[in-house]
Design a protein around this motif. Structure first.
Motif, PDB file in Angstrom:
ATOM      1  N   TRP A   1       0.835  -1.201   0.000  1.00 41.13           N
ATOM      2  CA  TRP A   1       0.000   0.000   0.000  1.00 41.13           C
ATOM      3  C   TRP A   1       0.873   1.256   0.000  1.00 41.13           C
ATOM      4  O   TRP A   1       0.601   2.206  -0.737  1.00 41.13           O
ATOM      5  CB  TRP A   1      -0.938  -0.020   1.201  1.00 41.13           C
ATOM      6  N   ASN A   2       1.924   1.252   0.817  1.00 40.06           N
ATOM      7  CA  ASN A   2       2.827   2.414   0.855  1.00 40.06           C
ATOM      8  C   ASN A   2       3.513   2.621  -0.479  1.00 40.06           C
ATOM      9  O   ASN A   2       3.666   3.760  -0.934  1.00 40.06           O
ATOM     10  CB  ASN A   2       3.848   2.253   1.977  1.00 40.06           C
ATOM     11  N   ARG A   3       3.920   1.550  -1.126  1.00 37.59           N
ATOM     12  CA  ARG A   3       4.552   1.665  -2.450  1.00 37.59           C
ATOM     13  C   ARG A   3       3.555   2.236  -3.458  1.00 37.59           C
ATOM     14  O   ARG A   3       3.898   3.086  -4.281  1.00 37.59           O
ATOM     15  CB  ARG A   3       5.046   0.299  -2.915  1.00 37.59           C
ATOM     16  N   TYR A   4       2.305   1.789  -3.377  1.00 33.11           N
ATOM     17  CA  TYR A   4       1.262   2.313  -4.260  1.00 33.11           C
ATOM     18  C   TYR A   4       1.075   3.818  -4.035  1.00 33.11           C
ATOM     19  O   TYR A   4       1.003   4.597  -4.993  1.00 33.11           O
ATOM     20  CB  TYR A   4      -0.054   1.569  -4.013  1.00 33.11           C
ATOM     21  N   LEU A   5       0.997   4.215  -2.763  1.00 28.80           N
ATOM     22  CA  LEU A   5       0.800   5.631  -2.462  1.00 28.80           C
ATOM     23  C   LEU A   5       1.964   6.480  -2.955  1.00 28.80           C
ATOM     24  O   LEU A   5       1.753   7.573  -3.480  1.00 28.80           O
ATOM     25  CB  LEU A   5       0.613   5.820  -0.946  1.00 28.80           C
ATOM     26  N   GLU A   6       3.190   5.980  -2.812  1.00 27.29           N
ATOM     27  CA  GLU A   6       4.365   6.714  -3.297  1.00 27.29           C
ATOM     28  C   GLU A   6       4.334   6.877  -4.814  1.00 27.29           C
ATOM     29  O   GLU A   6       4.574   7.980  -5.328  1.00 27.29           O
ATOM     30  CB  GLU A   6       5.629   5.996  -2.881  1.00 27.29           C
ATOM     31  N   LYS A   7       4.028   5.816  -5.511  1.00 28.84           N
ATOM     32  CA  LYS A   7       3.977   5.895  -6.987  1.00 28.84           C
ATOM     33  C   LYS A   7       2.849   6.813  -7.437  1.00 28.84           C
ATOM     34  O   LYS A   7       3.007   7.580  -8.384  1.00 28.84           O
ATOM     35  CB  LYS A   7       3.794   4.488  -7.590  1.00 28.84           C
ATOM     36  N   ASN A   8       1.710   6.719  -6.754  1.00 26.06           N
ATOM     37  CA  ASN A   8       0.566   7.559  -7.103  1.00 26.06           C
ATOM     38  C   ASN A   8       0.889   9.033  -6.852  1.00 26.06           C
ATOM     39  O   ASN A   8       0.535   9.889  -7.663  1.00 26.06           O
ATOM     40  CB  ASN A   8      -0.659   7.137  -6.302  1.00 26.06           C
ATOM     41  N   GLU A   9       1.608   9.301  -5.770  1.00 26.21           N
ATOM     42  CA  GLU A   9       1.996  10.673  -5.459  1.00 26.21           C
ATOM     43  C   GLU A   9       2.945  11.231  -6.516  1.00 26.21           C
ATOM     44  O   GLU A   9       2.824  12.378  -6.934  1.00 26.21           O
ATOM     45  CB  GLU A   9       2.658  10.717  -4.077  1.00 26.21           C
ATOM     46  N   LYS A  10       3.868  10.399  -6.996  1.00 24.18           N
ATOM     47  CA  LYS A  10       4.796  10.829  -8.049  1.00 24.18           C
ATOM     48  C   LYS A  10       4.049  11.134  -9.337  1.00 24.18           C
ATOM     49  O   LYS A  10       4.375  12.085 -10.058  1.00 24.18           O
ATOM     50  CB  LYS A  10       5.836   9.753  -8.308  1.00 24.18           C
ATOM     51  N   LEU A  11       3.019  10.337  -9.633  1.00 24.93           N
ATOM     52  CA  LEU A  11       2.250  10.572 -10.859  1.00 24.93           C
ATOM     53  C   LEU A  11       1.413  11.843 -10.740  1.00 24.93           C
ATOM     54  O   LEU A  11       1.230  12.550 -11.733  1.00 24.93           O
ATOM     55  CB  LEU A  11       1.326   9.367 -11.133  1.00 24.93           C
ATOM     56  N   GLN A  12       0.901  12.123  -9.568  1.00 28.03           N
ATOM     57  CA  GLN A  12       0.061  13.313  -9.367  1.00 28.03           C
ATOM     58  C   GLN A  12       0.887  14.596  -9.338  1.00 28.03           C
ATOM     59  O   GLN A  12       0.441  15.629  -9.806  1.00 28.03           O
ATOM     60  CB  GLN A  12      -0.721  13.188  -8.040  1.00 28.03           C
ATOM     61  N   GLY A  13       2.089  14.506  -8.783  1.00 26.55           N
ATOM     62  CA  GLY A  13       2.883  15.720  -8.571  1.00 26.55           C
ATOM     63  C   GLY A  13       3.831  15.947  -9.654  1.00 26.55           C
ATOM     64  O   GLY A  13       4.198  16.868 -10.220  1.00 26.55           O
TER      65      GLY A  13
END
Length: 60
Positions: free
Chosen positions: A48-60
């Motif tokens: 879940w943490n890895r997903y959130l990190e990747k998602n944050e990189k895509l959003q930002g």
């Protein structure tokens, strides 16, 4: 009833494929000790943490 009929199975020779036998291809794999394994909760938290990190990189 036909007397020439039997329930025996006929052996059909296999074609030689040139592949190595499975026994020769097997490798020895040692098992991880129980104390080094992650719990289910730890594993999914990491995923879940890895997903959130990747998602944050895509959003930002």
């Amino acid at each position: 009833m036909d007397s020439s009929f039997t329930n025996d199975t006929m052996q059909i020779p296999r074609a030689k494929s040139g592949r190595k036998s499975r026994v020769a291809q097997q490798t020895v794999v040692s098992k991880t000790p129980e104390n080094e394994l992650a719990t289910v909760e730890e594993f999914f938290d990491a995923v879940w943490n890895r997903y959130l990190e990747k998602n944050e990189k895509l959003q930002g």
